[in-house]
Scaffold this motif. Structure first.
Motif, mmCIF file in Angstrom:
data_model
loop_
_atom_site.group_PDB
_atom_site.id
_atom_site.type_symbol
_atom_site.label_atom_id
_atom_site.label_comp_id
_atom_site.label_asym_id
_atom_site.label_seq_id
_atom_site.Cartn_x
_atom_site.Cartn_y
_atom_site.Cartn_z
ATOM 1 N N ALA A 64 0.896 -0.736 0.318
ATOM 2 C CA ALA A 64 -0.634 -0.938 -0.326
ATOM 3 C C ALA A 64 1.202 0.960 -0.208
ATOM 4 O O ALA A 64 1.596 1.227 0.682
ATOM 5 C CB ALA A 64 -1.027 0.168 1.350
ATOM 6 N N ARG A 65 0.202 2.108 -0.441
ATOM 7 C CA ARG A 65 1.530 3.940 -1.126
ATOM 8 C C ARG A 65 0.718 4.837 -0.337
ATOM 9 O O ARG A 65 1.008 5.844 0.585
ATOM 10 C CB ARG A 65 1.428 3.699 -2.786
ATOM 11 C CG ARG A 65 2.529 2.664 -2.959
ATOM 12 C CD ARG A 65 3.556 2.721 -2.367
ATOM 13 N NE ARG A 65 4.583 3.657 -2.337
ATOM 14 C CZ ARG A 65 5.673 4.602 -1.721
ATOM 15 N NH1 ARG A 65 6.015 3.524 -1.424
ATOM 16 N NH2 ARG A 65 6.167 5.187 -2.037
ATOM 17 N N ASP A 66 -1.059 4.780 -0.535
ATOM 18 C CA ASP A 66 -1.420 5.561 -0.131
ATOM 19 C C ASP A 66 -3.441 6.046 0.378
ATOM 20 O O ASP A 66 -3.505 4.494 -0.208
ATOM 21 C CB ASP A 66 -1.364 7.104 -1.457
ATOM 22 C CG ASP A 66 -1.706 8.537 -0.411
ATOM 23 O OD1 ASP A 66 -2.178 8.499 0.811
ATOM 24 O OD2 ASP A 66 -1.543 9.301 -0.739
ATOM 25 N N ASP A 114 3.482 9.071 7.554
ATOM 26 C CA ASP A 114 2.287 9.970 7.260
ATOM 27 C C ASP A 114 1.173 10.625 8.082
ATOM 28 O O ASP A 114 1.875 9.889 9.546
ATOM 29 C CB ASP A 114 0.802 8.875 6.704
ATOM 30 C CG ASP A 114 0.262 10.353 5.667
ATOM 31 O OD1 ASP A 114 0.008 11.507 5.555
ATOM 32 O OD2 ASP A 114 -1.296 9.987 5.287
ATOM 33 N N ILE A 115 0.590 11.843 8.347
ATOM 34 C CA ILE A 115 0.055 12.125 9.341
ATOM 35 C C ILE A 115 -1.477 12.948 9.131
ATOM 36 O O ILE A 115 -1.336 13.506 7.653
ATOM 37 C CB ILE A 115 1.373 13.058 10.220
ATOM 38 C CG1 ILE A 115 0.165 13.532 11.561
ATOM 39 C CG2 ILE A 115 1.074 14.478 8.978
ATOM 40 C CD1 ILE A 115 0.738 14.967 11.938
ATOM 41 N N VAL A 128 1.126 7.406 10.826
ATOM 42 C CA VAL A 128 1.756 5.849 10.993
ATOM 43 C C VAL A 128 3.091 6.172 9.989
ATOM 44 O O VAL A 128 3.471 6.962 9.949
ATOM 45 C CB VAL A 128 0.208 5.280 10.472
ATOM 46 C CG1 VAL A 128 -0.630 5.187 10.959
ATOM 47 C CG2 VAL A 128 0.503 6.246 8.748
ATOM 48 N N GLY A 129 3.479 5.228 10.572
ATOM 49 C CA GLY A 129 5.021 4.219 10.297
ATOM 50 C C GLY A 129 5.221 3.261 10.434
ATOM 51 O O GLY A 129 4.710 1.968 9.996
ATOM 52 N N ALA A 141 -0.052 5.152 5.355
ATOM 53 C CA ALA A 141 -0.728 6.449 5.218
ATOM 54 C C ALA A 141 -2.036 6.435 5.931
ATOM 55 O O ALA A 141 -2.853 4.826 6.418
ATOM 56 C CB ALA A 141 -1.634 7.073 4.036
ATOM 57 N N ILE A 142 -2.900 7.690 6.699
ATOM 58 C CA ILE A 142 -3.727 7.460 7.752
ATOM 59 C C ILE A 142 -4.809 8.596 6.906
ATOM 60 O O ILE A 142 -4.164 10.017 7.106
ATOM 61 C CB ILE A 142 -3.150 7.827 8.960
ATOM 62 C CG1 ILE A 142 -5.121 7.628 9.666
ATOM 63 C CG2 ILE A 142 -2.978 8.489 9.295
ATOM 64 C CD1 ILE A 142 -4.191 7.344 11.259
#
Length: 396
Positions: free
Chosen positions: A40-42, A274-275, A282-283, A321-322
């Protein structure tokens, strides 16, 4: 504080029985959105997931899943790397053309478009905001910079070089928010050979600001929310022999870079990818060869594997990503295969101790009300004002 016996007895019974009757609920459900070998990327606000996979010929491909089967994005002639996805389902990334040069692309309505370059041979797309502004990096037409990339912002069909940090000779824009602020990385020195130091930057109002590091030589930003909070990874004070610091996830807000820590283990590292606008981050965290996805909220870094059903068999390796609905695009492995996943929040069930406190509170309220209505009871009215709940950090 005086606690009536009947209230204490009720809480005692709850403490003994509720752990058996009401175990803590699973925080997230897991849905597979890609094929075996995908990542997954985004994710956008509609829950659509952008991802990557390797096809039967060994070529890298990008896909978009809007709720059914994954849709292949196609290519410009060679490998395709998915970068980011907007809420309007505009995809950006890079794809090799028939000459073998990577080119930044945008994808919408079933068509992939080559975005061109800053004058050089290659470009790559990394981020997009909801207005359709795109960021990435590109080579320039300068013969002295043929192998160096420069961060760009593309708006209204025009690609613009935003430069580097002082003394730098390369830069890469990773993300752009809806206010037009850009973040990424830039070299800060031309000394030191091919791995000269680079730092995360924030580009706002035409000015590029160095975000520094956590004590090491390197930092890189991956995401920025609409309040200007930046996340990424940075070298810490603990150095490897090569001079590279052990990477820790960071949060940068109002001029301060904060170390978010790790999930533990020997020489443990972490990266924040991501934020969202609620301040959830997340990470992935790593220790040796073990890699696990994390969620950072309320000041704590948590292994996402502890927030899903353990009987499902998934090992979440990376959360990429979130969105603002707290849906997460992640990569997880099971039975020797890895897949792009979407994690969806489930209905929260209070922990057993929460039930006990709730019961105590209700009982005490009832006891106080009973006393207040009794003969000779002292009745008072509080003069304190009403206060709403504190807003979450970085909330819109």
């Amino acid at each position: 504080m005086f606690i009536p016996w009947h209230c204490f007895r009720l809480v005692l019974i709850a403490a003994i029985t509720l752990p058996l009757a009401a175990p803590a609920a699973t925080r997230y459900s897991v849905t597979t959105v890609g094929i075996a070998g995908s990542s997954a990327r985004d994710i956008n606000l509609s829950g659509h997931v952008l991802g990557a996979y390797t096809d039967g010929s060994g070529a890298m491909r990008g896909f978009l899943n809007t709720g059914g089967a994954p849709l292949d994005l196609g290519s410009l002639g060679g490998d395709t790397f998915a970068g980011a996805l907007s809420d309007s389902a505009l995809v950006v990334g890079s794809s090799a053309n028939r000459a073998g040069d990577d080119r930044a692309f945008s994808y919408a309505n079933g068509a992939m478009r080559d975005l061109g370059t800053l004058g050089g041979m290659y470009s790559r797309g990394y981020g997009v905001n909801h207005q359709g502004d795109i960021v990435g990096s590109s080579s320039t037409g300068n013969p002295d910079e043929w192998n160096l990339e420069r961060a760009f912002v593309m708006s209204g069909g025009v690609m613009r070089n935003i430069g580097t940090l002082p003394n730098g000779d390369m830069s890469r824009a990773r993300a752009i928010n809806n206010a037009g602020q850009v973040t990424g990385l830039s070299s800060v020195s031309t000394d030191g050979g091919p791995e000269h130091p680079y730092h995360a930057f924030l580009y706002s109002g035409g000015v590029m600001t160095d975000l520094g590091t956590l004590g090491g030589l390197y930092s890189e930003a991956y995401a920025i929310n609409d309040r200007g909070a930046v996340v990424g990874s940075a070298g810490s004070m603990e150095e490897y022999p090569s001079g590279h610091g052990i990477r820790h996830a960071f949060l940068y807000v109002n001029g301060v870079m904060t170390d978010l820590g790790t999930l533990g283990g020997e020489e443990a590292g972490s990266t924040a990818f991501d934020i969202n606008n609620l301040g959830h981050i997340v990470g992935e965290g790593n220790s040796g060869s073990v890699q696990r996805a994390f969620l950072y909220e309320n000041g704590a870094l948590r292994d996402l594997n502890t927030l899903i059903d353990p009987t499902a068999g998934w090992m979440l390796q990376e959360a990429r990503a979130i969105n603002d609905l707290q849906q997460i695009a992640a990569t997880g492995c099971k039975d020797g295969q890895c897949y792009a996943l979407r994690l969806d929040p489930t209905s929260a069930v209070p922990e057993p101790d929460t039930y006990a406190v709730l019961l105590l509170g209700l009982c005490m309220v009832g006891f106080a009300a009973h006393r207040a209505t009794g003969v000779g009871a002292n009745r008072t009215v509080s003069s304190s004002g009403r206060h709403g709940a504190a807003a979450p950090p970085f909330a819109r």
